[in-house]
Design a protein around this motif. Structure first.
Motif, PDB file in Angstrom:
ATOM      1  N   TRP A 144       0.831  -1.198   0.000  1.00 56.12           N
ATOM      2  CA  TRP A 144       0.000   0.000   0.000  1.00 56.12           C
ATOM      3  C   TRP A 144       0.872   1.257   0.000  1.00 56.12           C
ATOM      4  N   PRO A 145       0.301   2.424  -0.384  1.00 54.81           N
ATOM      5  CA  PRO A 145       1.120   3.616  -0.625  1.00 54.81           C
ATOM      6  C   PRO A 145       1.475   4.425   0.617  1.00 54.81           C
ATOM      7  N   TRP A 146       1.022   4.030   1.783  1.00 60.57           N
ATOM      8  CA  TRP A 146       1.357   4.781   2.995  1.00 60.57           C
ATOM      9  C   TRP A 146       2.312   3.957   3.868  1.00 60.57           C
ATOM     10  N   GLY A 147       2.898   4.630   4.837  1.00 62.45           N
ATOM     11  CA  GLY A 147       3.917   3.987   5.653  1.00 62.45           C
ATOM     12  C   GLY A 147       3.351   3.052   6.706  1.00 62.45           C
ATOM     13  N   TYR A 148       4.124   2.020   7.013  1.00 64.65           N
ATOM     14  CA  TYR A 148       3.741   1.075   8.067  1.00 64.65           C
ATOM     15  C   TYR A 148       4.079   1.672   9.428  1.00 64.65           C
ATOM     16  N   THR A 227      10.373   0.485  -5.448  1.00 63.87           N
ATOM     17  CA  THR A 227      10.624   1.639  -4.580  1.00 63.87           C
ATOM     18  C   THR A 227      10.995   1.171  -3.179  1.00 63.87           C
ATOM     19  N   ARG A 228      12.042   1.773  -2.646  1.00 68.34           N
ATOM     20  CA  ARG A 228      12.523   1.420  -1.306  1.00 68.34           C
ATOM     21  C   ARG A 228      12.787   2.699  -0.506  1.00 68.34           C
ATOM     22  N   PRO A 229      12.766   2.598   0.830  1.00 67.67           N
ATOM     23  CA  PRO A 229      13.131   3.748   1.668  1.00 67.67           C
ATOM     24  C   PRO A 229      14.641   3.766   1.908  1.00 67.67           C
ATOM     25  N   TRP A 230      15.395   4.451   1.057  1.00 63.68           N
ATOM     26  CA  TRP A 230      16.855   4.473   1.139  1.00 63.68           C
ATOM     27  C   TRP A 230      17.316   5.504   2.155  1.00 63.68           C
ATOM     28  N   GLN A 231      18.363   5.144   2.914  1.00 64.91           N
ATOM     29  CA  GLN A 231      18.911   6.078   3.903  1.00 64.91           C
ATOM     30  C   GLN A 231      20.366   5.726   4.172  1.00 64.91           C
ATOM     31  N   HIS A 232      21.142   6.736   4.580  1.00 70.49           N
ATOM     32  CA  HIS A 232      22.524   6.462   4.959  1.00 70.49           C
ATOM     33  C   HIS A 232      22.535   5.632   6.230  1.00 70.49           C
ATOM     34  N   VAL A 233      23.517   4.754   6.347  1.00 70.13           N
ATOM     35  CA  VAL A 233      23.576   3.837   7.487  1.00 70.13           C
ATOM     36  C   VAL A 233      23.594   4.570   8.826  1.00 70.13           C
ATOM     37  N   LEU A 234      24.130   5.781   8.862  1.00 66.04           N
ATOM     38  CA  LEU A 234      24.184   6.516  10.126  1.00 66.04           C
ATOM     39  C   LEU A 234      22.804   6.975  10.596  1.00 66.04           C
ATOM     40  N   GLU A 235      21.832   7.042   9.692  1.00 57.35           N
ATOM     41  CA  GLU A 235      20.485   7.462  10.098  1.00 57.35           C
ATOM     42  C   GLU A 235      19.856   6.489  11.095  1.00 57.35           C
ATOM     43  N   GLY A 300       7.626  -4.791  -4.113  1.00 57.93           N
ATOM     44  CA  GLY A 300       7.655  -3.689  -5.054  1.00 57.93           C
ATOM     45  C   GLY A 300       7.661  -2.342  -4.364  1.00 57.93           C
ATOM     46  N   TYR A 301       6.974  -2.215  -3.207  1.00 50.92           N
ATOM     47  CA  TYR A 301       6.905  -0.939  -2.507  1.00 50.92           C
ATOM     48  C   TYR A 301       6.842  -1.183  -1.009  1.00 50.92           C
ATOM     49  N   LEU A 302       7.629  -0.434  -0.272  1.00 53.16           N
ATOM     50  CA  LEU A 302       7.647  -0.573   1.181  1.00 53.16           C
ATOM     51  C   LEU A 302       8.105   0.748   1.781  1.00 53.16           C
TER      52      LEU A 302
END
Length: 360
Positions: A144-148, A227-235, A300-302
């Motif tokens: 689904w298009p909203w966050g868990y 689509t993925r929620p990408w972030q730097h490891v320090l986050e 596909g989306y998370l």
């Protein structure tokens, strides 16, 4: 309760890290060592040339036990000898596609490894805070298009994702059964796809891209539109540290729960967008191509909703998508110089991150 990461809190603090030789573990060990923590680690042998070795290796640690998380007796001995106040559990089999090839090992490491760590912690009378690191993939993904949010159902389609959901259930059961009235306050941290320098794992997007760039080859990508929620490891690491500080406080039981540490909205990008950004950052000779075909299932989306961590822990991302890519590629490019002081380079990136302002 500290609402921001406080380096002074960690100075002289005895900390036990599982998975300290891995990607997240290496960055966390370098961060805490720089703040004066006394670090004790338990993990498999490090990958040659990865972040742990390049950031200082065993010089970061007061003690480093190279052993399997499935070995309860050895783990218990190492944990008890550390007399740690804070325990952060990161040891895991971290790859989705590998979990299809090795499901039994994946469950044994990710589920029973968590059981072993929690069981061993019952006898650690010095412990006040325990953070179990899982994954955003612990949730039952309905595309689904909203966050868990943290109260969503655990699940997971593939063995890796499912094992992380199981690890969350195990953590909750131990919290309720054994740590509700005594022992450390127990929380769990859930984060998205992390990138950063020094990750040499196979079948991960950025390490695969960098290997290809360095060799002058083109990377084959299976799902460029995922689509993925990408972030730097320090986050997420900063989130785990803020959570550990909160758990360690007098009202630590208030924070004994699951927590999402997802990226800013700018970090929600497709695989193709990440690859394009990495190509631009690397420069001439870099490229990728879409290779179609039938592949093992991947989400596909998370997306994660981190409102709870923002409101109750005061946590927020610091680096946007562009800076995350830039810092990551800068690290890998610097590491191509055999004379580079990568421990100092890593430390500089850590300082830069924690001196950055929170994103709106």
């Amino acid at each position: 309760m500290e609402k921001l990461v406080n380096p002074g809190f960690w100075n002289g603090r005895r900390v036990f890290l599982t998975g300290h030789t891995g990607f997240k573990g290496g960055w966390l060990a370098a961060t805490l060592k720089g703040w004066g923590a006394e670090l004790h680690g338990y993990a498999l042998a490090p990958v040659d040339g990865g972040i742990y070795q390049r950031a200082g290796g065993d010089e970061l640690m007061a003690s480093s036990t190279i052993a399997d998380i499935r070995d309860l007796e050895t783990l218990s001995q190492a944990l008890l000898s550390s007399q740690a106040e804070v325990v952060i559990h990161m040891a895991a089999q971290p790859l989705v596609r590998l979990s299809y090839a090795t499901p039994v090992e994946t469950y044994a490491v990710n589920v029973m490894g968590t059981v072993n760590l929690l069981e061993a912690s019952r006898a650690l009378q010095t412990a006040r805070a325990l953070v179990v690191v899982t994954s955003d993939k612990c949730y039952e993904n309905r595309e689904w298009p909203w966050g868990y949010r943290e109260n969503e159902a655990m699940g997971g389609y593939d063995p890796y994702s499912n094992s992380k959901g199981c690890a969350e259930l195990v953590t909750a059961a131990y919290r309720q059964s054994f740590f509700k009235t005594s022992g450390p306050a127990v929380g769990s941290g859930r984060a998205g796809n992390v990138i950063g320098g020094g990750d040499l794992a196979l079948d991960r997007l950025v390490p695969d891209l960098v290997r290809a760039f360095t060799a002058g080859e083109t990377t084959a990508i299976r799902y460029p539109n995922a689509t993925r929620p990408w972030q730097h490891v320090l986050e997420p690491l900063s989130g785990y540290l803020q959570l550990a500080q909160a758990l360690h406080g007098d009202d630590g039981a208030t924070f004994a729960d699951g927590w999402n540490f997802g990226p800013a909205s700018s970090g929600e990008r497709t695989v193709g967008e990440i690859a394009d950004a990495a190509v631009r950052a690397w420069g001439p000779g870099a490229g990728w191509e879409h290779v179609g075909g039938e592949y093992l299932h991947e989400a596909g989306y998370l997306k994660l909703d981190s409102s709870k961590a923002r409101a109750q822990l005061g946590w927020a991302p610091r680096w946007d998508f562009e800076r995350t890519i830039a810092q990551t590629i800068d690290w890998y490019r610097a590491a191509t110089d055999p004379k580079a002081d990568m421990a100092a380079f890593t430390r500089a990136q850590i300082d830069s991150y924690f001196n950055s302002q929170f994103l709106a």
